[in-house]
Motif scaffolding. Structure first.
Motif, PDB file in Angstrom:
ATOM      1  N   GLU A 110       0.831  -1.203   0.000  1.00 32.32           N
ATOM      2  CA  GLU A 110       0.000   0.000   0.000  1.00 32.32           C
ATOM      3  C   GLU A 110       0.873   1.264   0.000  1.00 32.32           C
ATOM      4  N   ARG A 111       1.919   1.277   0.822  1.00 34.81           N
ATOM      5  CA  ARG A 111       2.781   2.452   0.888  1.00 34.81           C
ATOM      6  C   ARG A 111       3.596   2.624  -0.380  1.00 34.81           C
ATOM      7  N   ARG A 112       4.027   1.526  -0.940  1.00 37.49           N
ATOM      8  CA  ARG A 112       4.757   1.583  -2.215  1.00 37.49           C
ATOM      9  C   ARG A 112       3.867   2.157  -3.305  1.00 37.49           C
ATOM     10  N   ARG A 113       2.609   1.691  -3.376  1.00 32.86           N
ATOM     11  CA  ARG A 113       1.683   2.183  -4.401  1.00 32.86           C
ATOM     12  C   ARG A 113       1.452   3.690  -4.236  1.00 32.86           C
ATOM     13  N   ARG A 114       1.298   4.141  -2.993  1.00 34.27           N
ATOM     14  CA  ARG A 114       1.065   5.572  -2.758  1.00 34.27           C
ATOM     15  C   ARG A 114       2.266   6.405  -3.187  1.00 34.27           C
ATOM     16  N   LEU A 115       3.485   5.919  -2.916  1.00 32.02           N
ATOM     17  CA  LEU A 115       4.673   6.657  -3.322  1.00 32.02           C
ATOM     18  C   LEU A 115       4.760   6.749  -4.840  1.00 32.02           C
ATOM     19  N   LEU A 116       4.544   5.641  -5.526  1.00 30.41           N
ATOM     20  CA  LEU A 116       4.627   5.663  -6.992  1.00 30.41           C
ATOM     21  C   LEU A 116       3.577   6.594  -7.581  1.00 30.41           C
ATOM     22  N   GLU A 117       2.350   6.511  -7.053  1.00 24.78           N
ATOM     23  CA  GLU A 117       1.282   7.387  -7.540  1.00 24.78           C
ATOM     24  C   GLU A 117       1.648   8.856  -7.323  1.00 24.78           C
ATOM     25  N   ALA A 118       2.159   9.167  -6.127  1.00 24.54           N
ATOM     26  CA  ALA A 118       2.484  10.557  -5.817  1.00 24.54           C
ATOM     27  C   ALA A 118       3.615  11.075  -6.702  1.00 24.54           C
ATOM     28  N   LEU A 119       4.617  10.241  -6.947  1.00 23.39           N
ATOM     29  CA  LEU A 119       5.717  10.666  -7.805  1.00 23.39           C
ATOM     30  C   LEU A 119       5.232  10.959  -9.223  1.00 23.39           C
ATOM     31  N   TYR A 120       4.388  10.090  -9.758  1.00 21.69           N
ATOM     32  CA  TYR A 120       3.882  10.326 -11.108  1.00 21.69           C
ATOM     33  C   TYR A 120       2.930  11.513 -11.145  1.00 21.69           C
ATOM     34  N   GLU A 121       2.169  11.719 -10.075  1.00 25.67           N
ATOM     35  CA  GLU A 121       1.261  12.870 -10.023  1.00 25.67           C
ATOM     36  C   GLU A 121       2.035  14.181 -10.124  1.00 25.67           C
ATOM     37  N   HIS A 122       3.157  14.265  -9.435  1.00 21.38           N
ATOM     38  CA  HIS A 122       3.894  15.519  -9.361  1.00 21.38           C
ATOM     39  C   HIS A 122       4.927  15.685 -10.461  1.00 21.38           C
ATOM     40  N   PHE A 123       5.482  14.583 -10.964  1.00 17.40           N
ATOM     41  CA  PHE A 123       6.576  14.699 -11.924  1.00 17.40           C
ATOM     42  C   PHE A 123       6.225  14.184 -13.317  1.00 17.40           C
ATOM     43  N   GLY A 124       5.192  13.354 -13.427  1.00 21.25           N
ATOM     44  CA  GLY A 124       4.788  12.848 -14.725  1.00 21.25           C
ATOM     45  C   GLY A 124       5.926  12.189 -15.473  1.00 21.25           C
ATOM     46  N   ALA A 125       6.141  12.619 -16.712  1.00 26.71           N
ATOM     47  CA  ALA A 125       7.203  12.044 -17.533  1.00 26.71           C
ATOM     48  C   ALA A 125       8.592  12.479 -17.072  1.00 26.71           C
ATOM     49  N   GLY A 126       8.641  13.383 -16.091  1.00 25.66           N
ATOM     50  CA  GLY A 126       9.926  13.857 -15.600  1.00 25.66           C
ATOM     51  C   GLY A 126      10.527  12.993 -14.513  1.00 25.66           C
ATOM     52  N   VAL A 127       9.992  11.784 -14.318  1.00 26.77           N
ATOM     53  CA  VAL A 127      10.543  10.888 -13.306  1.00 26.77           C
ATOM     54  C   VAL A 127      10.711   9.497 -13.891  1.00 26.77           C
ATOM     55  N   ARG A 128      11.748   8.802 -13.462  1.00 25.81           N
ATOM     56  CA  ARG A 128      11.954   7.404 -13.830  1.00 25.81           C
ATOM     57  C   ARG A 128      12.188   6.623 -12.539  1.00 25.81           C
ATOM     58  N   ILE A 129      11.450   5.530 -12.371  1.00 25.62           N
ATOM     59  CA  ILE A 129      11.483   4.768 -11.118  1.00 25.62           C
ATOM     60  C   ILE A 129      11.927   3.350 -11.418  1.00 25.62           C
ATOM     61  N   SER A 130      12.845   2.834 -10.608  1.00 24.34           N
ATOM     62  CA  SER A 130      13.270   1.446 -10.741  1.00 24.34           C
ATOM     63  C   SER A 130      13.301   0.801  -9.360  1.00 24.34           C
ATOM     64  N   GLY A 131      13.236  -0.536  -9.359  1.00 27.37           N
ATOM     65  CA  GLY A 131      13.306  -1.274  -8.106  1.00 27.37           C
ATOM     66  C   GLY A 131      11.992  -1.425  -7.385  1.00 27.37           C
ATOM     67  N   GLU A 132      10.884  -1.148  -8.064  1.00 27.35           N
ATOM     68  CA  GLU A 132       9.585  -1.182  -7.394  1.00 27.35           C
ATOM     69  C   GLU A 132       9.022  -2.587  -7.245  1.00 27.35           C
ATOM     70  N   ALA A 133       9.674  -3.591  -7.842  1.00 20.39           N
ATOM     71  CA  ALA A 133       9.128  -4.950  -7.798  1.00 20.39           C
ATOM     72  C   ALA A 133       9.363  -5.645  -6.467  1.00 20.39           C
ATOM     73  N   ALA A 134      10.287  -5.149  -5.666  1.00 23.25           N
ATOM     74  CA  ALA A 134      10.608  -5.817  -4.404  1.00 23.25           C
ATOM     75  C   ALA A 134      11.288  -4.827  -3.479  1.00 23.25           C
ATOM     76  N   GLY A 135      11.530  -5.276  -2.246  1.00 19.10           N
ATOM     77  CA  GLY A 135      12.301  -4.467  -1.310  1.00 19.10           C
ATOM     78  C   GLY A 135      11.511  -3.353  -0.667  1.00 19.10           C
ATOM     79  N   LEU A 136      12.227  -2.468   0.040  1.00 18.22           N
ATOM     80  CA  LEU A 136      11.596  -1.407   0.815  1.00 18.22           C
ATOM     81  C   LEU A 136      12.016  -0.018   0.344  1.00 18.22           C
ATOM     82  N   HIS A 137      12.603   0.093  -0.832  1.00 14.50           N
ATOM     83  CA  HIS A 137      12.927   1.396  -1.382  1.00 14.50           C
ATOM     84  C   HIS A 137      12.845   1.333  -2.899  1.00 14.50           C
TER      85      HIS A 137
END
Length: 507
Positions: free
Chosen positions: A404-431
């Motif tokens: 749940e917290r991971r989903r909220r972080l990803l959503e918030a990052l895309y909401e604020h940065f859109g195409a200006g952000v690239r995210i990796s490592g979301e499949a596992a772990g705590l960061h």
């Protein structure tokens, strides 16, 4: 010569990283006689100003040049030229070497060595607690303290002379049996308790393994990027630490031999190769099946041991989980290291190593000499916590919470940065690793400072790279210890810090 100007020209559009260009041109200046042994070189801040680059680029260049014996630094006398083999006075500059420089390991006695100086975050003016996206910290507030107390009480209630005295160096038989069951069920790793040694955290397991396998003149291969603590642990063995790059499939096994030779060593001297295949630190990539096979085959061919650090072994959020690298037929060349720091709480300080049979006795011998045993009652309490089902229930609860917290972080990052952000490592772990390609050329540390001014703490990723740091600002953002509301607030404030200079979000 003075330290006012150096004739260094950087190709900012070229494929060679800036720090490597600085290193190459330093070497050319020394070989041509323009820089001579004993000459002082500019302070890192001054050279960064002259070249128009971040100080981090210069610091890393100086670090590599010192590691290769070209520069020397002593407290109170600054950084000077140490000289280089093959220098010909008044000769034309030689072509810059194409092979990357490999850093020698730092020592605890290396005063001022950057790898021994912890990164100091800027001060936080915010009252009421910072919005800290620290990675590696679990949701400690959600830990079932009352249930843990019951397991402790059970362990003390059954305590006898054996559990209150000097226990076995290898650890509690009950706990090793429970660990064997856990890794068989979650990581497809079938290991008998006799091959499991309980340690004081995963760090001790790695330290003992280095003592057992690595000597002066040997080579340790690490992932690049990787945690700086590893360079410290492995460097203490007087070995050459050779970084090998990571891509989206994990460690580039095909580059190992070339990188080792570029560092001036025979690949046959590699004793240990460190990897984080289930969630690479810090990029978060998962090592592919083909790379796993290639790494094990390479280790067999070179007589090396692979150290598999499965630091986030319980938390995966998408896709099918791959077995541990140490599973099945790989057991003779792979040491699997895990801990309970992320799944329970760091202060527990209980980790473990699953060893090939031939390493059990040497490993135990070193552990007995260094600390004799890991605290026994806590081991018995942990064994009870696992056998009672409390551990499985806690992991299930935390997996839901972290998802749940991971989903909220990803959503918030895309909401604020859109195409200006690239995210990796979301499949596992705590960061996750967050890169802002729209801000190429901006200084990571300046963004960190502006974020801190708004009460948000983020952590730059560039310090984990030995070679080729990201050309765009990149940050490790941990989400496990923050509520969804604080993640939302913190991401909004981070976006405000990023757009501060121009008043607009990056494209």
């Amino acid at each position: 010569m003075g330290t006012t100007e150096l004739l260094i020209t950087l190709d900012r559009d070229g494929s060679v990283p800036l720090q490597q260009q600085v290193c190459d041109q330093f070497i050319a200046l020394v070989r041509s006689g323009r820089l001579r042994p004993g000459d002082a070189v500019p302070a890192s801040r001054e050279l960064a100003r002259q070249l128009g680059v971040s100080r981090t680029v210069v610091l890393r260049s100086y670090e590599l040049l010192r590691a290769n014996g070209i520069l020397t630094a002593r407290r109170g006398s600054g950084t000077k030229v140490a000289g280089i083999e093959g220098r010909e006075p008044n000769a034309a500059a030689q072509p810059a070497p194409q092979a990357p420089l490999a850093p020698q390991p730092p020592r605890p006695t290396d005063a001022g060595h950057t790898l021994w100086q912890p990164w100091e975050p800027p001060p936080m003016p915010r009252k009421g607690g910072a919005l800290d996206f620290r990675h590696g910290t679990p949701a400690l507030a959600a830990f079932p303290v009352a249930r843990w107390r019951q397991s402790l009480a059970e362990a003390y209630g059954r305590a006898d002379d054996a559990s209150l005295g000097y226990g076995l160096a290898e650890g509690s038989p009950a706990l090793r049996t429970e660990i064997a069951t856990l890794v068989r069920q979650s990581r497809a790793l079938d290991a008998s308790p006799e091959r499991i040694v309980v340690t004081n955290g995963a760090t001790q397991a790695m330290d003992i393994l280095v003592r057992a396998l690595v000597g002066p003149g040997d080579v340790v291969v690490i992932e690049d990027p990787s945690h700086t603590v590893l360079r410290q642990i492995f460097g203490a063995a007087q070995a050459t630490v050779v970084p090998v790059p990571v891509d989206e499939e994990g460690l580039r096994v095909m580059d190992i031999n070339a990188r080792v030779r570029a560092a001036g060593h025979d690949p046959a001297r590699v004793r240990l190769a460190y990897v984080t295949p289930s969630h690479q630190f810090p990029t978060g990539c998962v090592m592919s099946q083909s790379r796993r096979r290639a790494l094990v085959e390479w280790a067999h061919a070179h007589g090396a041991t692979v150290l598999e650090d499965d630091y986030h072994n319980e938390y995966a959020f998408s896709g099918e989980r791959l077995p541990a690298l140490a599973a099945d037929g790989h057991r003779e060349v792979v040491v699997y290291v895990g801990s309970f720091s992320k799944t329970l709480f760091p202060a527990l300080r209980i980790g473990y190593a699953i060893l090939p049979q031939h390493l059990v006795r040497p490993f135990l011998g070193i552990k007995w000499i260094t600390d004799r045993l890991t605290p026994t009652v806590e081991q018995e309490a942990l064994a009870h916590f696992i056998s009672s089902g409390a551990y499985a229930r806690h992991i299930s609860k935390m997996t839901r919470l972290y998802r749940e917290r991971r989903r909220r972080l990803l959503e918030a990052l895309y909401e604020h940065f859109g195409a200006g952000v690239r995210i990796s490592g979301e499949a596992a772990g705590l960061h996750v690793l967050v890169t802002l390609p729209g801000l190429r050329g901006q200084d990571e540390n300046e963004i960190v400072r502006r974020a801190a001014g708004l009460g948000v703490r983020i952590y730059p990723a560039s310090g984990y790279y030995v070679q080729d740091p990201p050309s765009e600002p990149a940050f490790l953002m941990g989400y496990a210890a923050l509520s969804t509301a604080r993640i939302t607030e913190g991401t909004a404030l981070l976006a405000a810090a990023v757009r501060e200079p121009s008043g607009a979000l990056p494209a």
